[in-house]
Write a protein that holds these residues in place. Structure first.
Motif, mmCIF file in Angstrom:
data_model
loop_
_atom_site.group_PDB
_atom_site.id
_atom_site.type_symbol
_atom_site.label_atom_id
_atom_site.label_comp_id
_atom_site.label_asym_id
_atom_site.label_seq_id
_atom_site.Cartn_x
_atom_site.Cartn_y
_atom_site.Cartn_z
ATOM 1 N N ASN A 1 22.714 29.119 51.490
ATOM 2 C CA ASN A 1 21.666 28.621 51.290
ATOM 3 C C ASN A 1 20.688 27.514 50.957
ATOM 4 O O ASN A 1 20.955 27.660 49.844
ATOM 5 N N ALA A 2 19.849 26.694 52.012
ATOM 6 C CA ALA A 2 19.736 25.258 51.873
ATOM 7 C C ALA A 2 18.352 25.557 50.535
ATOM 8 O O ALA A 2 18.250 24.271 50.516
ATOM 9 N N MET A 3 18.051 26.550 50.836
ATOM 10 C CA MET A 3 16.836 26.675 49.799
ATOM 11 C C MET A 3 17.165 26.495 47.815
ATOM 12 O O MET A 3 16.564 26.095 46.996
ATOM 13 N N ASP A 4 18.572 27.001 48.010
ATOM 14 C CA ASP A 4 18.764 27.016 46.407
ATOM 15 C C ASP A 4 19.571 26.574 46.429
ATOM 16 O O ASP A 4 20.021 26.878 44.847
ATOM 17 N N ASN A 5 20.951 25.948 47.438
ATOM 18 C CA ASN A 5 22.243 25.413 46.919
ATOM 19 C C ASN A 5 22.394 24.437 47.529
ATOM 20 O O ASN A 5 22.397 24.205 48.900
ATOM 21 N N PRO A 6 22.539 23.351 46.384
ATOM 22 C CA PRO A 6 22.215 21.908 46.478
ATOM 23 C C PRO A 6 23.889 21.109 47.949
ATOM 24 O O PRO A 6 23.821 20.730 48.165
ATOM 25 N N GLY A 7 24.660 22.020 47.228
ATOM 26 C CA GLY A 7 25.926 22.598 47.980
ATOM 27 C C GLY A 7 26.096 23.138 49.696
ATOM 28 O O GLY A 7 27.156 23.062 50.100
ATOM 29 N N TRP A 8 25.259 23.239 49.829
ATOM 30 C CA TRP A 8 25.236 24.059 51.158
ATOM 31 C C TRP A 8 25.819 23.618 52.040
ATOM 32 O O TRP A 8 26.976 23.606 53.150
ATOM 33 N N ARG A 9 25.508 21.942 52.176
ATOM 34 C CA ARG A 9 25.925 20.926 54.092
ATOM 35 C C ARG A 9 27.509 21.023 53.695
ATOM 36 O O ARG A 9 27.907 21.212 53.883
ATOM 37 N N ASP A 10 27.805 20.616 52.166
ATOM 38 C CA ASP A 10 29.665 20.639 52.593
ATOM 39 C C ASP A 10 30.438 22.378 52.678
ATOM 40 O O ASP A 10 31.042 22.193 52.872
ATOM 41 N N GLU A 11 29.592 23.103 51.686
ATOM 42 C CA GLU A 11 30.143 24.256 52.249
ATOM 43 C C GLU A 11 30.476 24.936 53.419
ATOM 44 O O GLU A 11 31.447 25.561 54.178
ATOM 45 N N LEU A 12 28.698 24.747 54.793
ATOM 46 C CA LEU A 12 29.313 24.777 56.032
ATOM 47 C C LEU A 12 29.524 24.071 56.695
ATOM 48 O O LEU A 12 30.657 24.509 57.482
ATOM 49 N N SER A 13 29.975 22.535 56.248
ATOM 50 C CA SER A 13 31.250 22.177 56.691
ATOM 51 C C SER A 13 31.983 22.363 56.757
ATOM 52 O O SER A 13 33.692 23.001 57.625
ATOM 53 N N ARG A 14 33.106 22.513 55.296
ATOM 54 C CA ARG A 14 33.975 23.035 55.266
ATOM 55 C C ARG A 14 34.432 24.248 55.677
ATOM 56 O O ARG A 14 35.458 24.858 56.067
ATOM 57 N N CYS A 15 34.197 26.168 55.971
ATOM 58 C CA CYS A 15 34.655 26.835 56.772
ATOM 59 C C CYS A 15 34.364 26.747 58.013
ATOM 60 O O CYS A 15 34.749 27.291 58.980
ATOM 61 N N LEU A 16 33.690 25.052 58.551
ATOM 62 C CA LEU A 16 33.503 24.931 60.454
ATOM 63 C C LEU A 16 34.370 24.878 60.167
ATOM 64 O O LEU A 16 35.308 24.517 62.187
#
Length: 316
Positions: free
Chosen positions: A37-52
């Motif tokens: 959740n980009a609204m409250d998780n500053p690390g969302w981009r890294d986590e999404l990229s890691r999982c993809l």
């Protein structure tokens, strides 16, 4: 001949699921990740990229649908979500959609109805017979998210603090929450205050909803009252969005908060009729959206195979 494969991504505030499936709807690979959740998780981009990443070079992958929080709600974040998914899969057809939209697609297999979602956050999503979508709620935990797991957990913590202060009656939630969090019951203000300051992440507060449910099932009046209040809030979501749909539209549910049978029964009582069973879980909705990109037939057999695969892969 190389088989055509599709990838569904179901992201939320607490966790993410990924499923690679063939044209028949059978799962071939799955993946898991943390909240995005980009609204409250500053690390969302890294986590999404890691999982993809494990699926980026999958042979035969032709369509990807990523159901992600906040998409379609905040323009800047929506563009960023699109960029991450498109960059990961430049040779596949891609679609990013709101995670609740995908949950609705799965629950009703693309048909009309009302979905009440209560997980870390809460929202109602409806689609009418003409295919137009509507939403209510989903304002986030600072402004709204009434009836969500986070909201329930926060109310429970408030009830415990009042009970400790003797501003309200004793409640079994105190012992249950202190035990769940591993806190010192002999020094409640120090231990609970320190936890709230240093460790009370959104997901850990949301996890307290399960403690509330267990305590309510054991008969604690305060825990029961919290779930009743949650049912009131979710029923108000339904009332507001039902005005956008045909009279008597079917309703269903999604999200981990509804593991509480007490909450679901209380909500059905307020709405006046029971929910229909979701056809597919949210990850199935993401796969449904990926199949739509290719105009694949999503008949009853396909839906049943996706449902069976999802149950085998994710029911734990």
């Amino acid at each position: 001949m190389r088989p055509d494969l599709i990838l569904g991504v179901d992201g939320g505030g607490t966790k993410m699921m990924l499923a690679l499936a063939d044209r028949n709807g059978t799962f071939l690979r799955t993946g898991f990740g943390g909240g995005v959740n980009a609204m409250d998780n500053p690390g969302w981009r890294d986590e999404l990229s890691r999982c993809l990443e494990p699926f980026r070079h999958q042979e035969g992958l032709v369509s990807v649908a990523a159901a992600l929080p906040v998409f379609g709600e905040v323009a800047t974040i929506s563009r960023q979500l699109d960029e991450v998914v498109n960059r990961a899969f430049p040779n596949a057809r891609t679609r990013v959609l709101n995670d609740v939209d995908a949950a609705h697609l799965g629950a009703f297999a693309g048909r009309s109805g009302i979905l009440l979602l209560s997980g870390t956050g809460s929202m109602a999503w409806a689609r009418d017979r003409a295919g137009e979508s509507f939403r209510v709620g989903g304002w986030g935990d600072i402004v709204g998210d009434e009836g969500s797991s986070h909201w329930i957990g926060r109310l429970a913590l408030n009830a415990v603090s009042q009970s400790i202060d003797r501003r309200s009656a004793p409640t079994a939630l105190t012992e249950a929450i202190f035990s769940h969090l591993g806190l010192d019951r002999n020094n409640p203000m120090e231990s609970l205050g320190s936890w709230a300051t240093a460790h009370a992440r959104r997901s850990s507060i949301a996890a307290l909803a399960a403690v509330v449910d267990r305590t309510a099932a054991a008969g604690d009046d305060t825990a029961i009252a919290v779930l009743e209040l949650a049912a009131d809030q979710l029923a108000s979501h339904h009332l507001a969005i039902a005005a956008q749909c045909e009279p008597g539209a079917n309703w269903t549910y999604a999200g981990g908060t509804f593991r509480s049978r007490l909450l679901l029964d209380a909500l059905a009582k307020r709405i006046g009729r029971p929910p229909v069973c979701p056809r597919l879980p949210p990850i199935g909705g993401a796969l449904f959206a990926a199949a739509q990109l290719l105009d694949w037939p999503t008949d009853e057999g396909w839906i049943e195979r996706v449902a069976k695969s999802a149950k085998a892969a994710f029911e734990h």
